[in-house]
Motif scaffolding. Structure first.
Motif, mmCIF file in Angstrom:
data_model
loop_
_atom_site.group_PDB
_atom_site.id
_atom_site.type_symbol
_atom_site.label_atom_id
_atom_site.label_comp_id
_atom_site.label_asym_id
_atom_site.label_seq_id
_atom_site.Cartn_x
_atom_site.Cartn_y
_atom_site.Cartn_z
ATOM 1 N N CYS A 99 0.856 -1.187 0.000
ATOM 2 C CA CYS A 99 0.000 0.000 0.000
ATOM 3 C C CYS A 99 0.893 1.239 0.000
ATOM 4 O O CYS A 99 1.756 1.384 0.870
ATOM 5 C CB CYS A 99 -0.924 0.013 1.211
ATOM 6 N N THR A 101 -0.541 4.441 -0.315
ATOM 7 C CA THR A 101 -1.385 5.626 -0.073
ATOM 8 C C THR A 101 -0.901 6.364 1.186
ATOM 9 O O THR A 101 -0.149 5.814 1.984
ATOM 10 C CB THR A 101 -2.856 5.196 0.017
ATOM 11 N N PRO A 103 -1.376 7.414 4.409
ATOM 12 C CA PRO A 103 -1.000 6.950 5.755
ATOM 13 C C PRO A 103 0.143 5.941 5.729
ATOM 14 O O PRO A 103 1.062 6.021 6.548
ATOM 15 C CB PRO A 103 -2.298 6.323 6.281
ATOM 16 N N CYS A 104 0.081 5.007 4.786
ATOM 17 C CA CYS A 104 1.161 4.020 4.705
ATOM 18 C C CYS A 104 2.463 4.673 4.237
ATOM 19 O O CYS A 104 3.539 4.343 4.726
ATOM 20 C CB CYS A 104 0.769 2.876 3.772
ATOM 21 N N CYS A 140 -4.942 2.367 -1.083
ATOM 22 C CA CYS A 140 -5.337 2.023 0.290
ATOM 23 C C CYS A 140 -6.084 0.694 0.366
ATOM 24 O O CYS A 140 -7.036 0.454 -0.362
ATOM 25 C CB CYS A 140 -6.210 3.131 0.856
ATOM 26 N N GLN A 141 -5.655 -0.131 1.273
ATOM 27 C CA GLN A 141 -6.278 -1.441 1.471
ATOM 28 C C GLN A 141 -7.161 -1.467 2.721
ATOM 29 O O GLN A 141 -7.593 -2.529 3.165
ATOM 30 C CB GLN A 141 -5.192 -2.521 1.583
ATOM 31 N N GLY A 142 -7.402 -0.315 3.297
ATOM 32 C CA GLY A 142 -8.348 -0.227 4.409
ATOM 33 C C GLY A 142 -7.776 -0.657 5.746
ATOM 34 O O GLY A 142 -8.527 -0.971 6.666
ATOM 35 N N ALA A 143 -6.470 -0.677 5.874
ATOM 36 C CA ALA A 143 -5.878 -1.024 7.176
ATOM 37 C C ALA A 143 -4.950 0.098 7.618
ATOM 38 O O ALA A 143 -3.931 -0.139 8.263
ATOM 39 C CB ALA A 143 -5.115 -2.345 7.068
ATOM 40 N N CYS A 144 -5.323 1.334 7.286
ATOM 41 C CA CYS A 144 -4.458 2.485 7.538
ATOM 42 C C CYS A 144 -4.054 2.591 9.010
ATOM 43 O O CYS A 144 -2.975 3.073 9.323
ATOM 44 C CB CYS A 144 -5.157 3.775 7.128
ATOM 45 N N MET A 149 1.497 -1.382 5.504
ATOM 46 C CA MET A 149 1.055 -2.767 5.372
ATOM 47 C C MET A 149 1.187 -3.256 3.943
ATOM 48 O O MET A 149 1.347 -2.467 3.015
ATOM 49 C CB MET A 149 -0.398 -2.889 5.843
HETATM 50 S S1 FES Z 1 -3.229 3.918 3.430
HETATM 51 FE FE1 FES Z 1 -2.358 1.963 3.519
HETATM 52 S S2 FES Z 1 -4.000 0.760 4.184
HETATM 53 FE FE2 FES Z 1 -4.885 2.693 4.002
#
Ligand code: FES
Length: 384
Positions: A99, A101, A103-104, A140-144, A149
């Motif tokens: 990921c 995005t 946050p990651c 994003c995979q929804g585990a931000c 991750m």
């Molecule tokens: S930004 Fe990586 S899981 Fe949401």
């Protein structure tokens, strides 16, 4: 978002068919949907085909389209939209989806990508020399909350460091991927706080204390309100009008912080906090000012026309009731409060500065001066 295209012609097999087991599964899956809605099975069928073949081929798309009586382009749209579908051959033992995005990325995704470049292939979607591993960057995979991750097939591996990702890649390369724990790779349960859910305990503790009836302190008779005064439990604000959530949690955090800030570190442990509820209560209660205090705002007899104090942001029905018990019925009364009076009411309601934060005085001045119209003029919105 990357451009997702089907693999080049040289990779495309001439045809596709589900094996016997998957064909039966596909028929059963299609039957789950109501008549005329069989197209809803497109994602499960594509995924099953991918699990069988390793990736989604052009022939697969054509096969699924025919089976579901869909236009080829519709199935193609689904396959090219979701990064869960692989459109060209990937690593046979692991395909690492990193990921990238925000946050990651802020938590180290770029370092994870470097690991993939070094251990697998410089470029995404290119299998390594043995064809066992590949990688790509995804959205994003929804585990931000547990960033950074990666996804490997259907599992997420969270709270990663470059070193941990290297270990995970090595394990998959060695055919031992199933031995790796999925989810957070650190001392965290699911998405709970690192080290345990102490925050919830700390927050809930003083809230419960404040809301439950407390024994009146015998030695503090001067501060005991008369029978017609509001009970402390009635003074707790119901909701924060801005946040639309119970304000009790932030209050609790604040009370807890106050109760624990002077304690030695050892006393702040979870176990100590759990038994400290009884101690915290009197601390909060002793701050309640006396009804005889000189700074108590002057009350009046209930007038014929009572202002709707609930128009002041921060005043709910219970708070309004308490204000009435104190003889406060009009916007003008609230607008006239000086600093000391505000502090008295703030303490009496156990508000910890909220009157100031919500700017009751300015709100009350506007409402007293020109009602809702004046309020809108000043604040640019309707009251409450
Ligand atoms: S930004 Fe990586 S899981 Fe949401």
């Amino acid at each position: 978002m990357s451009v997702r295209r089907l693999a080049e012609e040289q990779f495309q097999p001439a045809n596709f068919a589900f094996n016997e087991e998957n064909a039966a599964w596909a028929e059963a899956t299609i039957r789950k949907y109501p008549e005329g809605r069989q197209q809803s099975a497109v994602i499960p069928l594509l995924m099953r085909a991918q699990e069988q073949e390793g990736w989604v081929t052009r022939a697969t798309i054509e096969h699924v389209a025919a089976k579901l009586d869909m236009a080829y382009i519709r199935v193609m749209e689904v396959a090219t939209f979701y990064t869960q579908f692989q459109l060209k051959p990937i690593g046979t033992r692991a395909h690492i989806q990193v990921c990238g995005t925000t946050p990651c990325m802020l938590r180290g995704a770029e370092e994870l990508i470097k690991v993939c470049r070094n251990k697998i292939h410089h470029d995404p979607l290119q299998p390594n020399a043995d064809g066992t591993l590949s990688w790509e960057e995804v959205e994003c995979q929804g585990a931000c909350v547990n960033a950074p991750m990666v996804i490997i097939f259907k599992d997420a591996y969270e709270d990663l460091t470059p070193e941990r990702l290297e270990e995970i890649i090595d394990a998959f390369e060695a055919g031992k991927g199933a031995e790796i724990k999925t989810g957070p790779q650190i001392d965290r349960h699911l998405s709970a706080p690192i080290g345990g859910a102490v925050t919830l305990n700390d927050e809930i503790k003083p809230v419960r204390t404040n809301l439950e009836p407390q024994p009146e302190p015998v030695a503090d008779a001067a501060s005991v309100p008369p029978a017609d005064a509001a009970h402390p439990k009635d003074t707790a604000p119901e909701t924060d009008p801005k946040l639309k959530t119970p304000v009790t949690a932030p209050k609790a955090a604040e009370a807890n912080a106050k109760a624990t800030e002077d304690k030695p570190a050892a006393e702040a442990s979870k176990a100590e906090a759990a038994v400290d509820v009884a101690k915290a209560a009197p601390v909060v209660k002793s701050e309640k000012p006396s009804l005889e205090d000189k700074n108590r705002p002057k009350g009046i007899e209930k007038p014929e026309t009572v202002d709707d104090l609930k128009l002041i942001s921060g005043v709910g029905p219970k708070i309004e009731g308490t204000l009435h018990e104190l003889g406060i019925y009009t916007f003008a009364q609230v607008a006239s409060w000086q600093k000391a009076e505000c502090e008295w009411v703030d303490g009496y309601l156990n508000f910890k500065g909220r009157i100031d934060r919500d700017d009751w005085i300015k709100q009350a001045e506007a409402l007293a001066k020109g009602g809702e119209a004046e309020y809108i003029k000043i604040f640019g919105k309707k009251p409450r």
